[in-house]
Design a protein around this motif. Structure first.
Motif, PDB file in Angstrom:
ATOM      1  N   LEU A  11       0.917  -1.353  -0.009  1.00 15.30           N
ATOM      2  CA  LEU A  11      -0.143   0.059   0.121  1.00 15.30           C
ATOM      3  C   LEU A  11       0.840   1.153  -0.094  1.00 15.30           C
ATOM      4  O   LEU A  11       0.468   2.238  -0.507  1.00 15.30           O
ATOM      5  CB  LEU A  11      -0.981   0.040   1.223  1.00 15.30           C
ATOM      6  N   GLY A  12       1.949   1.328   0.792  1.00 16.44           N
ATOM      7  CA  GLY A  12       2.921   2.266   0.720  1.00 16.44           C
ATOM      8  C   GLY A  12       3.376   2.685  -0.300  1.00 16.44           C
ATOM      9  O   GLY A  12       3.838   3.847  -0.568  1.00 16.44           O
ATOM     10  N   VAL A  13       4.091   1.850  -0.874  1.00 22.27           N
ATOM     11  CA  VAL A  13       5.100   2.153  -2.309  1.00 22.27           C
ATOM     12  C   VAL A  13       4.488   2.095  -3.410  1.00 22.27           C
ATOM     13  O   VAL A  13       5.121   1.824  -4.622  1.00 22.27           O
ATOM     14  CB  VAL A  13       6.425   1.355  -2.139  1.00 22.27           C
ATOM     15  N   SER A  14       3.071   1.799  -3.629  1.00 21.57           N
ATOM     16  CA  SER A  14       2.384   1.468  -4.868  1.00 21.57           C
ATOM     17  C   SER A  14       1.745   2.707  -5.558  1.00 21.57           C
ATOM     18  O   SER A  14       0.766   2.463  -6.156  1.00 21.57           O
ATOM     19  CB  SER A  14       1.326   0.442  -4.723  1.00 21.57           C
ATOM     20  N   LYS A  15       2.141   3.848  -5.333  1.00 17.99           N
ATOM     21  CA  LYS A  15       1.766   5.011  -5.720  1.00 17.99           C
ATOM     22  C   LYS A  15       2.152   5.200  -7.438  1.00 17.99           C
ATOM     23  O   LYS A  15       1.579   6.074  -8.103  1.00 17.99           O
ATOM     24  CB  LYS A  15       1.732   6.158  -4.957  1.00 17.99           C
ATOM     25  N   LYS A  16       3.448   5.066  -7.640  1.00 14.18           N
ATOM     26  CA  LYS A  16       3.881   5.346  -9.080  1.00 14.18           C
ATOM     27  C   LYS A  16       4.821   3.887  -9.341  1.00 14.18           C
ATOM     28  O   LYS A  16       5.147   3.118  -8.527  1.00 14.18           O
ATOM     29  CB  LYS A  16       5.000   6.093  -8.945  1.00 14.18           C
ATOM     30  N   VAL A  17       4.396   3.608 -10.752  1.00 15.06           N
ATOM     31  CA  VAL A  17       5.135   2.434 -11.347  1.00 15.06           C
ATOM     32  C   VAL A  17       6.601   2.260 -11.070  1.00 15.06           C
ATOM     33  O   VAL A  17       7.064   1.429 -10.546  1.00 15.06           O
ATOM     34  CB  VAL A  17       4.765   2.131 -12.725  1.00 15.06           C
ATOM     35  N   GLU A  18       7.282   3.437 -11.143  1.00 19.67           N
ATOM     36  CA  GLU A  18       8.536   3.569 -11.222  1.00 19.67           C
ATOM     37  C   GLU A  18       9.108   3.216  -9.868  1.00 19.67           C
ATOM     38  O   GLU A  18      10.095   2.362  -9.572  1.00 19.67           O
ATOM     39  CB  GLU A  18       9.098   5.074 -11.454  1.00 19.67           C
ATOM     40  N   THR A  19       8.623   3.839  -8.832  1.00 24.87           N
ATOM     41  CA  THR A  19       9.030   3.484  -7.381  1.00 24.87           C
ATOM     42  C   THR A  19       8.627   2.253  -7.127  1.00 24.87           C
ATOM     43  O   THR A  19       9.352   1.097  -6.491  1.00 24.87           O
ATOM     44  CB  THR A  19       8.509   4.207  -6.407  1.00 24.87           C
ATOM     45  N   SER A  20       7.628   1.630  -7.427  1.00 23.43           N
ATOM     46  CA  SER A  20       7.280   0.008  -6.940  1.00 23.43           C
ATOM     47  C   SER A  20       8.137  -0.676  -7.769  1.00 23.43           C
ATOM     48  O   SER A  20       8.620  -1.917  -7.375  1.00 23.43           O
ATOM     49  CB  SER A  20       5.696  -0.170  -7.563  1.00 23.43           C
ATOM     50  N   ILE A  21       8.865  -0.497  -9.142  1.00 21.04           N
ATOM     51  CA  ILE A  21       9.692  -1.365  -9.541  1.00 21.04           C
ATOM     52  C   ILE A  21      11.192  -1.329  -8.813  1.00 21.04           C
ATOM     53  O   ILE A  21      11.723  -2.473  -8.572  1.00 21.04           O
ATOM     54  CB  ILE A  21      10.076  -1.001 -11.050  1.00 21.04           C
ATOM     55  N   GLY A  22      11.512  -0.003  -8.380  1.00 19.26           N
ATOM     56  CA  GLY A  22      12.664   0.047  -7.382  1.00 19.26           C
ATOM     57  C   GLY A  22      12.425  -0.873  -6.192  1.00 19.26           C
ATOM     58  O   GLY A  22      13.410  -1.582  -5.811  1.00 19.26           O
ATOM     59  N   MET A  23      11.266  -0.871  -5.619  1.00 15.14           N
ATOM     60  CA  MET A  23      11.071  -1.592  -4.333  1.00 15.14           C
ATOM     61  C   MET A  23      11.085  -3.041  -4.504  1.00 15.14           C
ATOM     62  O   MET A  23      11.571  -3.742  -4.090  1.00 15.14           O
ATOM     63  CB  MET A  23       9.564  -0.993  -4.094  1.00 15.14           C
ATOM     64  N   GLY A  24      10.431  -3.334  -5.846  1.00 13.24           N
ATOM     65  CA  GLY A  24      10.381  -5.058  -6.139  1.00 13.24           C
ATOM     66  C   GLY A  24      11.809  -5.385  -6.405  1.00 13.24           C
ATOM     67  O   GLY A  24      12.133  -6.455  -5.953  1.00 13.24           O
ATOM     68  N   MET A  25      12.517  -4.527  -7.165  1.00 13.17           N
ATOM     69  CA  MET A  25      14.097  -5.145  -7.302  1.00 13.17           C
ATOM     70  C   MET A  25      14.915  -5.417  -5.982  1.00 13.17           C
ATOM     71  O   MET A  25      15.441  -6.386  -5.746  1.00 13.17           O
ATOM     72  CB  MET A  25      14.852  -3.889  -7.845  1.00 13.17           C
ATOM     73  N   ALA A  26      14.561  -4.435  -5.008  1.00 15.09           N
ATOM     74  CA  ALA A  26      15.365  -4.350  -3.697  1.00 15.09           C
ATOM     75  C   ALA A  26      14.874  -5.634  -2.953  1.00 15.09           C
ATOM     76  O   ALA A  26      15.645  -6.251  -2.118  1.00 15.09           O
ATOM     77  CB  ALA A  26      15.121  -3.106  -2.890  1.00 15.09           C
ATOM     78  N   VAL A  27      13.515  -5.940  -2.871  1.00 19.76           N
ATOM     79  CA  VAL A  27      13.076  -6.947  -2.260  1.00 19.76           C
ATOM     80  C   VAL A  27      13.550  -8.195  -2.869  1.00 19.76           C
ATOM     81  O   VAL A  27      13.771  -9.098  -2.114  1.00 19.76           O
ATOM     82  CB  VAL A  27      11.303  -7.037  -2.286  1.00 19.76           C
ATOM     83  N   ARG A  68      -3.892   5.296 -12.550  1.00 24.47           N
ATOM     84  CA  ARG A  68      -5.093   5.605 -13.226  1.00 24.47           C
ATOM     85  C   ARG A  68      -6.066   6.259 -12.161  1.00 24.47           C
ATOM     86  O   ARG A  68      -6.973   7.069 -12.697  1.00 24.47           O
ATOM     87  CB  ARG A  68      -5.484   4.551 -13.899  1.00 24.47           C
ATOM     88  N   LEU A  69      -6.416   5.822 -11.038  1.00 25.89           N
ATOM     89  CA  LEU A  69      -7.166   6.125  -9.910  1.00 25.89           C
ATOM     90  C   LEU A  69      -7.024   7.767  -9.816  1.00 25.89           C
ATOM     91  O   LEU A  69      -8.052   8.334  -9.576  1.00 25.89           O
ATOM     92  CB  LEU A  69      -6.992   5.211  -8.725  1.00 25.89           C
ATOM     93  N   GLU A  70      -5.874   8.002  -9.865  1.00 25.53           N
ATOM     94  CA  GLU A  70      -5.439   9.442  -9.861  1.00 25.53           C
ATOM     95  C   GLU A  70      -6.406  10.292 -10.626  1.00 25.53           C
ATOM     96  O   GLU A  70      -6.701  11.516 -10.325  1.00 25.53           O
ATOM     97  CB  GLU A  70      -4.085   9.674  -9.980  1.00 25.53           C
ATOM     98  N   LEU A  71      -6.694   9.811 -11.865  1.00 24.04           N
ATOM     99  CA  LEU A  71      -7.197  10.719 -12.787  1.00 24.04           C
ATOM    100  C   LEU A  71      -8.761  10.627 -12.745  1.00 24.04           C
ATOM    101  O   LEU A  71      -9.521  11.639 -13.393  1.00 24.04           O
ATOM    102  CB  LEU A  71      -6.809  10.502 -14.142  1.00 24.04           C
TER     103      LEU A  71
END
Lengths: 191, 260
Positions: A29-45, A157-160
């Motif tokens: 829930l915390g890091v899923s606001k942008k695709v870019e950051t979620s990919i970064g988080m995914g890589m680290a995990v 997409r929900l943002e819009l």
């Protein structure tokens, strides 16, 4: 070989860590606001979970089992994961500043990610061998990344769109997470 | 039972502790302590007004000499002087405090609408749909993109569909100015109180047709200004806030009440 593939796809889709086992909901829930950051988080995990699976498996079968201390498993695993993440952070910072920048704040955050402890404990519970453990760890993290990226795509997409006032923010995110989870239940029984 | 547990945990803890201590020595990265100190001095809003990705990066760039001392707009002259002192450089000249000002008075009571818009509540999206719902091609669209980008929540959406800027909490980062698809928010000298709140370059007749308060380029303010701080620019009056004495004459003479 088949069993490795079964473990891999099982962990990515069927028993997705976030959407079926409900582990690692906080970053979900915390890091899923942008695709870019979620990919970064995914890589680290992915990185940490692979390493943690390896380290905890070795610890279990070369320390805890020979010394007859299985009841210390949880606390020892927490210890090893925390130390490992810190160590990895130090090393990456020295060796690859670029990767360090990319993983950024996510790396230390993973210390407290329950999915990492979850994968370590599940490896023991499911009696995997070393290779299977590492594959399971990496696959689980890929499943986590998949869920995170899907979620981030939807939330971008929900943002819009117009959302009723009381559903905005976390409430709509949780509803979406529930629907996603139901969708992933469709994989159940496929393997 | 308890003894081996305590011993094994203690040994493991020591082992990991030692490993980390060793690693932190072995893999130590030299960082400039001044970066940390400058980071402490900055306003810390992470607004991006300096053009770098957050305060941390700005601090690094300043130490490296690639960013100007005055780069931190929210911090203003005070922070610039402190950074200069820390780096042993000459303090830059005092710069005036800036603030954002909305240059449109066309709220939903005075600006005519061309069509209804029920799509995505976003200025840029509304603009793409037939040039926006308002009849004036220069007016504020009122879907609040500026409200959403403001890092210090200094902008709120007013009751009649125009954003309201709180100039006291505004840090003049310029994000709203860059975000506004119609460029209606200017970063101006904060000592100027009165501004021509219209950017329509149309002639008076066309302005009257779409808005009850837009600038019709009548030049009354230009003629009446005691300090000649107002000039015409493409059919709009512009007040130079570095000359303006805030006397309020223009506000009184403006027949359209476009100067507020």
């Amino acid at each position: 070989m088949t069993s490795i593939l079964v473990i891999f796809f099982g962990a990515v889709f069927v028993n997705n860590f976030v959407l079926s086992r409900f582990l690692g909901i906080c970053p979900f829930l915390g890091v899923s606001k942008k695709v870019e950051t979620s990919i970064g988080m995914g890589m680290a995990v992915t990185f940490v979970m692979g390493l943690a699976s390896l380290a905890t498996w070795l610890l279990e079968y070369y320390v805890l089992v020979p010394f007859n201390l299985p009841y210390l498993r949880t606390i020892v695993f927490i210890l090893v994961i925390a130390a490992l993440v810190q160590f990895v952070e130090l090393v990456i910072r020295k060796i690859s500043p670029v990767l360090y920048q990319a993983l950024g704040i996510y790396l230390p955050l993973i210390t407290t990610n329950c999915a990492v402890l979850g994968v370590a404990l599940l490896n023991i519970q499911l009696k995997y061998n070393l290779l299977e453990s590492v594959v399971f760890g990496v696959a689980a993290a890929i499943g986590f990344t998949l869920a995170l990226v899907i979620m981030a795509g939807i939330r971008e997409r929900l943002e819009l769109v117009f959302i009723p006032k009381h559903f905005r923010g976390v409430s709509i995110a949780l509803i979406i997470a529930g629907i996603l989870s139901i969708a992933f239940m469709g994989f159940q029984g496929m393997m | 039972m308890i003894v081996p547990a305590v011993i094994s945990l203690a040994v493991l803890g020591l082992l990991f502790g030692g490993l980390l201590a060793f690693a932190s020595q072995k893999f130590a990265v030299d960082t400039d302590p001044r970066v940390e100190q400058i980071r402490e001095l900055l306003a810390g809003a992470n607004c991006g007004a300096c053009g770098y990705a957050g305060c941390d990066q700005f601090a690094e760039e300043v130490v490296a000499g690639r960013a100007p001392l005055t780069g931190c707009t929210p911090g203003g002259a005070k922070v610039a002087a402190e950074i200069a002192a820390l780096l042993g450089l000459e303090a830059p000249e005092e710069t005036a405090r800036m603030t954002a000002q909305l240059k449109c008075v066309g709220d939903c009571n005075v600006a005519k609408k061309r069509h209804d818009y029920l799509g995505v509540q976003d200025c840029k999206a509304a603009l793409m749909y037939g040039g926006g719902p308002k009849a004036c091609a220069y007016g504020c669209l009122g879907y609040g993109n500026c409200v959403r980008v403001c890092p210090v929540e200094a902008i709120t959406m007013g009751e009649n569909g125009l954003p309201v800027i709180d100039t006291d909490s505004c840090i003049a980062c310029g994000l709203c100015s860059r975000e506004c698809p119609r460029g209606l928010i200017d970063i101006v000298n904060a000592r100027g109180v009165h501004h021509v709140r219209c950017k329509s370059q149309e002639k008076g007749k066309q302005v009257r047709a779409v808005c009850d308060r837009g600038c019709i380029a009548c030049r009354l303010c230009v003629k009446n200004c005691p300090v000649e701080a107002i000039h015409m620019d493409n059919n709009v009056a512009v007040i130079d806030s570095s000359i303006c004495t805030n006397c309020g004459t223009c506000v009184e003479v403006c027949p359209q009440k476009a100067i507020v």
